[in-house]
Structures are given as C-alpha cells and as structure tokens.
Scaffold this motif. Structure first.
Motif, PDB file in Angstrom:
ATOM      1  N   LEU A  45       0.833  -1.201   0.000  1.00  0.00           N
ATOM      2  CA  LEU A  45       0.000   0.000   0.000  1.00  0.00           C
ATOM      3  C   LEU A  45       0.870   1.255   0.000  1.00  0.00           C
ATOM      4  O   LEU A  45       0.567   2.237  -0.702  1.00  0.00           O
ATOM      5  N   PHE A  46       1.942   1.225   0.764  1.00  0.00           N
ATOM      6  CA  PHE A  46       2.872   2.355   0.824  1.00  0.00           C
ATOM      7  C   PHE A  46       3.441   2.643  -0.563  1.00  0.00           C
ATOM      8  O   PHE A  46       3.500   3.810  -1.000  1.00  0.00           O
ATOM      9  N   ALA A  47       3.839   1.603  -1.275  1.00  0.00           N
ATOM     10  CA  ALA A  47       4.390   1.780  -2.624  1.00  0.00           C
ATOM     11  C   ALA A  47       3.339   2.332  -3.584  1.00  0.00           C
ATOM     12  O   ALA A  47       3.639   3.189  -4.427  1.00  0.00           O
ATOM     13  N   GLY A  48       2.108   1.845  -3.463  1.00  0.00           N
ATOM     14  CA  GLY A  48       1.040   2.313  -4.343  1.00  0.00           C
ATOM     15  C   GLY A  48       0.741   3.787  -4.161  1.00  0.00           C
ATOM     16  O   GLY A  48       0.607   4.530  -5.143  1.00  0.00           O
ATOM     17  N   TYR A  49       0.658   4.239  -2.918  1.00  0.00           N
ATOM     18  CA  TYR A  49       0.355   5.644  -2.671  1.00  0.00           C
ATOM     19  C   TYR A  49       1.558   6.542  -2.960  1.00  0.00           C
ATOM     20  O   TYR A  49       1.388   7.715  -3.313  1.00  0.00           O
ATOM     21  N   THR A  50       2.766   5.998  -2.826  1.00  0.00           N
ATOM     22  CA  THR A  50       3.948   6.761  -3.234  1.00  0.00           C
ATOM     23  C   THR A  50       3.909   7.030  -4.733  1.00  0.00           C
ATOM     24  O   THR A  50       4.178   8.149  -5.190  1.00  0.00           O
ATOM     25  N   SER A  51       3.566   6.013  -5.512  1.00  0.00           N
ATOM     26  CA  SER A  51       3.466   6.187  -6.964  1.00  0.00           C
ATOM     27  C   SER A  51       2.382   7.202  -7.322  1.00  0.00           C
ATOM     28  O   SER A  51       2.577   8.035  -8.212  1.00  0.00           O
ATOM     29  N   ALA A  52       1.262   7.145  -6.615  1.00  0.00           N
ATOM     30  CA  ALA A  52       0.156   8.056  -6.913  1.00  0.00           C
ATOM     31  C   ALA A  52       0.540   9.512  -6.654  1.00  0.00           C
ATOM     32  O   ALA A  52       0.286  10.386  -7.490  1.00  0.00           O
ATOM     33  N   ILE A  53       1.156   9.780  -5.508  1.00  0.00           N
ATOM     34  CA  ILE A  53       1.485  11.169  -5.193  1.00  0.00           C
ATOM     35  C   ILE A  53       2.635  11.664  -6.064  1.00  0.00           C
ATOM     36  O   ILE A  53       2.687  12.859  -6.421  1.00  0.00           O
ATOM     37  N   MET A  54       3.557  10.794  -6.446  1.00  0.00           N
ATOM     38  CA  MET A  54       4.642  11.231  -7.315  1.00  0.00           C
ATOM     39  C   MET A  54       4.121  11.587  -8.699  1.00  0.00           C
ATOM     40  O   MET A  54       4.580  12.550  -9.330  1.00  0.00           O
ATOM     41  N   ALA A  55       3.155  10.819  -9.193  1.00  0.00           N
ATOM     42  CA  ALA A  55       2.539  11.159 -10.483  1.00  0.00           C
ATOM     43  C   ALA A  55       1.834  12.513 -10.388  1.00  0.00           C
ATOM     44  O   ALA A  55       1.921  13.348 -11.304  1.00  0.00           O
ATOM     45  N   ALA A  56       1.134  12.746  -9.264  1.00  0.00           N
ATOM     46  CA  ALA A  56       0.475  14.034  -9.066  1.00  0.00           C
ATOM     47  C   ALA A  56       1.492  15.157  -8.963  1.00  0.00           C
ATOM     48  O   ALA A  56       1.261  16.274  -9.465  1.00  0.00           O
ATOM     49  N   MET A  57       2.636  14.896  -8.349  1.00  0.00           N
ATOM     50  CA  MET A  57       3.672  15.911  -8.222  1.00  0.00           C
ATOM     51  C   MET A  57       4.250  16.280  -9.586  1.00  0.00           C
ATOM     52  O   MET A  57       4.510  17.454  -9.870  1.00  0.00           O
ATOM     53  N   VAL A  58       4.460  15.284 -10.440  1.00  0.00           N
ATOM     54  CA  VAL A  58       4.992  15.555 -11.784  1.00  0.00           C
ATOM     55  C   VAL A  58       4.015  16.424 -12.569  1.00  0.00           C
ATOM     56  O   VAL A  58       4.397  17.399 -13.226  1.00  0.00           O
ATOM     57  N   PHE A  59       2.728  16.074 -12.491  1.00  0.00           N
ATOM     58  CA  PHE A  59       1.707  16.867 -13.195  1.00  0.00           C
ATOM     59  C   PHE A  59       1.670  18.291 -12.653  1.00  0.00           C
ATOM     60  O   PHE A  59       1.642  19.265 -13.422  1.00  0.00           O
ATOM     61  N   THR A  60       1.664  18.431 -11.327  1.00  0.00           N
ATOM     62  CA  THR A  60       1.589  19.752 -10.717  1.00  0.00           C
ATOM     63  C   THR A  60       2.822  20.579 -11.031  1.00  0.00           C
ATOM     64  O   THR A  60       2.727  21.783 -11.307  1.00  0.00           O
ATOM     65  N   ALA A  61       3.996  19.945 -11.010  1.00  0.00           N
ATOM     66  CA  ALA A  61       5.237  20.659 -11.349  1.00  0.00           C
ATOM     67  C   ALA A  61       5.177  21.177 -12.781  1.00  0.00           C
ATOM     68  O   ALA A  61       5.640  22.290 -13.077  1.00  0.00           O
ATOM     69  N   SER A  62       4.598  20.392 -13.678  1.00  0.00           N
ATOM     70  CA  SER A  62       4.458  20.834 -15.065  1.00  0.00           C
ATOM     71  C   SER A  62       3.562  22.065 -15.157  1.00  0.00           C
ATOM     72  O   SER A  62       3.865  23.021 -15.879  1.00  0.00           O
ATOM     73  N   VAL A  63       2.461  22.042 -14.402  1.00  0.00           N
ATOM     74  CA  VAL A  63       1.548  23.197 -14.394  1.00  0.00           C
ATOM     75  C   VAL A  63       2.257  24.424 -13.836  1.00  0.00           C
ATOM     76  O   VAL A  63       2.133  25.536 -14.372  1.00  0.00           O
ATOM     77  N   VAL A  64       3.030  24.249 -12.768  1.00  0.00           N
ATOM     78  CA  VAL A  64       3.746  25.371 -12.154  1.00  0.00           C
ATOM     79  C   VAL A  64       4.778  25.948 -13.121  1.00  0.00           C
ATOM     80  O   VAL A  64       4.934  27.178 -13.235  1.00  0.00           O
ATOM     81  N   LEU A  65       5.485  25.085 -13.842  1.00  0.00           N
ATOM     82  CA  LEU A  65       6.478  25.561 -14.807  1.00  0.00           C
ATOM     83  C   LEU A  65       5.819  26.334 -15.946  1.00  0.00           C
ATOM     84  O   LEU A  65       6.308  27.384 -16.368  1.00  0.00           O
ATOM     85  N   ILE A  66       4.712  25.806 -16.449  1.00  0.00           N
ATOM     86  CA  ILE A  66       3.984  26.510 -17.519  1.00  0.00           C
ATOM     87  C   ILE A  66       3.519  27.875 -17.023  1.00  0.00           C
ATOM     88  O   ILE A  66       3.636  28.892 -17.731  1.00  0.00           O
ATOM     89  N   HIS A  67       3.018  27.918 -15.791  1.00  0.00           N
ATOM     90  CA  HIS A  67       2.572  29.183 -15.215  1.00  0.00           C
ATOM     91  C   HIS A  67       3.740  30.154 -15.076  1.00  0.00           C
ATOM     92  O   HIS A  67       3.600  31.364 -15.334  1.00  0.00           O
ATOM     93  N   ALA A  68       4.903  29.637 -14.650  1.00  0.00           N
ATOM     94  CA  ALA A  68       6.075  30.502 -14.483  1.00  0.00           C
ATOM     95  C   ALA A  68       6.508  31.122 -15.815  1.00  0.00           C
ATOM     96  O   ALA A  68       6.844  32.308 -15.886  1.00  0.00           O
ATOM     97  N   PHE A  69       6.490  30.321 -16.887  1.00  0.00           N
ATOM     98  CA  PHE A  69       6.866  30.845 -18.201  1.00  0.00           C
ATOM     99  C   PHE A  69       5.813  31.831 -18.720  1.00  0.00           C
ATOM    100  O   PHE A  69       6.142  32.820 -19.372  1.00  0.00           O
ATOM    101  N   TRP A  70       4.555  31.552 -18.411  1.00  0.00           N
ATOM    102  CA  TRP A  70       3.467  32.390 -18.903  1.00  0.00           C
ATOM    103  C   TRP A  70       3.465  33.768 -18.239  1.00  0.00           C
ATOM    104  O   TRP A  70       3.180  34.789 -18.864  1.00  0.00           O
ATOM    105  N   THR A  71       3.773  33.792 -16.947  1.00  0.00           N
ATOM    106  CA  THR A  71       3.679  35.039 -16.183  1.00  0.00           C
ATOM    107  C   THR A  71       5.000  35.796 -16.084  1.00  0.00           C
ATOM    108  O   THR A  71       5.030  36.885 -15.507  1.00  0.00           O
ATOM    109  N   ARG A  72       6.081  35.281 -16.608  1.00  0.00           N
ATOM    110  CA  ARG A  72       7.369  35.982 -16.479  1.00  0.00           C
ATOM    111  C   ARG A  72       7.366  37.256 -17.328  1.00  0.00           C
ATOM    112  O   ARG A  72       6.641  37.366 -18.319  1.00  0.00           O
ATOM    113  N   ASP A  73       8.191  38.178 -16.937  1.00  0.00           N
ATOM    114  CA  ASP A  73       8.315  39.449 -17.657  1.00  0.00           C
ATOM    115  C   ASP A  73       8.964  39.200 -19.016  1.00  0.00           C
ATOM    116  O   ASP A  73      10.093  38.691 -19.079  1.00  0.00           O
TER     117      ASP A  73
END
Length: 381
Positions: A45-73
């Motif tokens: 179960l620990f391994a399963g939830y680790t995989s789930a949150i890491m996948a969510a982190m990768v997706f969220t990091a991608s959104v944050v990077l896109i936002h950073a490029f979009w809002t930069r001067d």
C-alpha cells in the motif's frame, strides 16, 4: 470567543509540522493495533500511494512551470527549466529547509497507507450493523428512500452515467490538492489548513466515526443485512440502465464494476489499493466539501463552482447506491466544522492580507480587460 495562538508561536516547528505529526501518530496506532502479520500488505500500500502522489507531483510541477513561463516578464532575460527548478529548490531550502515541499508528500503517503489498511482490517471486523438504522433515518428525513427522488428527477440512463463520471473523477483532485499544497508558497495559511483538515477528515470521519457507526451503502444492503430485498429495486434499475447504455455503445456504469470488485475483495479478505467498504460518513462527500472550502478562499467564483460539484457528488453518491443521503449530510457538517477549527489559529499580520487569494496571470488579465473595453465600446458606453 475563539482562542488564538500568538504570531510568535505559529512559527514553532511542531505547529508547522502538525499535519505530518497527526498522520504519523494515526499510522502508529493503526499499525500497532492491527498491523501484526501484515508487513508486506502495508509495504504494498505504501508503494502504491507513493506512486500516486509522485505522479500528481509531476503533473503539478508541469503546471507550475507553464505558469512561471506564462507570467514571467517578457523583457527579462530568457531562463531555462533547469534554472527555474534550481531556484525553486534553493528558495524552499532557505525558507524552511524544504518542509513545505516534502511535508505534503509524506503526509499523504503515511496517512493513506494507514487509512486504507485500517479500512480493510479494523472496519472489516466492525461489521455493518448501523445500515438499517441509517436507511430508516433517510426515510424519515426525505419521506422516502432518497434514491427514488434522484431517479425520479434524473430518470434518464444518461443522467446516471453523468453522475457516474463525476463521482469517480474524485480521486484525481484529491491527490492533486495535496500536490498543490507542496507547491504553495512557504508559510501558506491555506496550504496548512487544507492539509491538516485533510488529515482530520480521514481520521475523524473515515476512521473514528466509521468505526463507531459501521454501515455499508444501499448497493451492499442485500449482502450484509437481513432484509435483502429492501434496495433490490435500486440495484435492478441501475443494472437495467447499465444494459441500456451498453446497448447504445456507451461504456456502461463503472460504479457497478467497482462495487462488485470491492465486494469480491472484501469476501476474499484481500488488501488492495483504494479498497474497503464503508458508508457513514461519506469521505467522497467530505473531501469535495473541503475542495469547496479551499476554493472559496482562493476565489468566490471558484468556490461556487466547487460547491456545485459537491452537490453533484452528493446526488451521485445516492443515485448510484454508494451512500445513504444522511452520509453526505453528516460529512458536510463535520467537514465545515473541522475546517473552521483549523482556522482558529491566529496567523502573523502578513497573512491577514489573504496572500493565498488567486489572481489570474497578467497576460490573462490584460486579455480580458481588452475584451471588456471592446464590449463596452460596442454597446456605446
């Protein structure tokens, strides 16, 4: 009058780490009481939830990077993804040694591992004796079984499939919400409240209350109660709608597939990712109410949208036989209560400016302002 902590004590490490501490204490109690002989199940179960949150982190990091490029001067010097990541990690380390980044991850993994194990061990032993009581209370409250109301109002099989899709899309925002907490600014009031309330929902509602009032939803009534025909009309109606959808080339109702799968694993005594049966109170409903509370803090419009989604999930939980109507009502009251409780802490004056309120990026604000001016000119204003 609410007792408030001083701004000096709010920076205490124990306060900052409250979500992780609460999750770790809960996991310790669960594993100590019920974990004997289940080491490999817990690790899986620990391994399963680790995989789930890491996948969510990768997706969220991608959104944050896109936002950073979009809002930069646009007049600033070009930056690379590597330099943005390095700057982000450096800033987090300087702010709080990375606590705001790694606490949500560890909290999610520890909490969900312990809860899933608890649900499939302790709650399995508790039985489902409160099912008839809750079903009777539903009839008194709604003057009939509430599923009859939802199926009368939303009679089409296509409505049922719409509720099915909305209801089972729940896990993605649940996981992504924790991931977004990891990318919130260090010291974010909203992130801390969301994460602590998130922990308390799984512990207080999903564990303590579920153990005190064990019940399975109407879909399982025939399997665990002495009145097997009480919700037979609902199960037959859902089966008929599933057949009708499949006859028209639609994928059918995933709720029926999941319900059979959970029942089979319950009967076999297996430990699976996301497994277990419990109805009172509804964690599905509780967590979407939490989404609405947090979204309302960011933006009133976003909050109203999430309130609408919470209403859809509540109706869907009844419509699909997962829950009694009372399950969602108890979840609503308890979630708002816990959210209010986590807001009793007095934060520094800087936080009073609502720094967590979301604003659209400058490019988007300029675009919509231009459209608004054009609209007003066309109307002669």
């Amino acid at each position: 009058m609410a007792v408030r902590v001083t701004s000096a004590s709010i920076n205490h490490p124990l306060v900052k780490m409250a979500p992780l501490i609460v999750a770790a204490m809960y996991a310790f109690i669960v594993i100590t009481c019920w974990g004997n002989g289940h080491f490999f199940h817990i690790i899986a179960l620990f391994a399963g939830y680790t995989s789930a949150i890491m996948a969510a982190m990768v997706f969220t990091a991608s959104v944050v990077l896109i936002h950073a490029f979009w809002t930069r001067d646009p007049r600033a010097a070009p930056v690379s993804i590597t330099s943005l990541v390095r700057r982000f990690v450096t800033d987090r380390w300087r702010a709080d040694q990375g606590l705001s980044l790694w606490q949500p991850l560890l909290t999610f993994i520890i909490l969900m591992t312990a809860f899933t194990f608890f649900k499939q061990s302790a709650l399995r032993e508790a039985g489902f004796g409160w099912g008839p009581w809750i079903a009777d209370a539903d009839q008194v409250l709604f003057m009939t079984d509430p599923w009859r109301i939802t199926h009368a109002v939303f009679a089409s099989a296509w409505w049922t499939q719409a509720f099915d899709l909305a209801y089972h899309a729940w896990f993605a925002p649940t996981t992504l919400g924790v991931a977004f907490c990891a990318f919130a600014r260090p010291g974010s009031v909203l992130s801390w409240r969301y994460l602590l309330t998130y922990c308390l929902l799984w512990i207080v509602l999903g564990s303590i209350l579920a153990y005190a009032f064990p019940a399975a939803g109407p879909a399982y009534y025939a399997n665990f109660q002495h009145q097997p025909h009480r919700f037979e009309a609902l199960t037959q109606l859902l089966s008929t709608q599933d057949d009708a959808l499949r006859a028209q080339g639609a994928p059918g109702l995933s709720a029926l597939v999941y319900q059979r799968h959970l029942l089979l694993n319950f009967q076999q005594g297996a430990f699976i990712f996301g497994g277990g049966i419990s109805a009172m109170p509804s964690l599905h409903n509780a967590l979407v109410v939490l989404f609405a509370c947090a979204a309302g803090h960011l933006s009133p419009t976003l909050g109203r949208i999430m309130v609408g989604y919470a209403a859809i999930v509540w109706i869907g939980s009844i419509h699909l036989g997962w829950h009694y109507g009372l399950d969602g009502i108890v979840a609503l009251v308890a979630t708002i209560g816990l959210w209010k409780c986590t807001g009793l802490i007095g934060w520094p004056a800087a936080s009073a400016q609502r720094p967590d309120r979301w604003r659209a990026p400058p490019v988007a604000r300029a675009f919509f302002a231009k459209r608004k001016r054009r609209y007003l000119m066309e109307r002669g204003r």
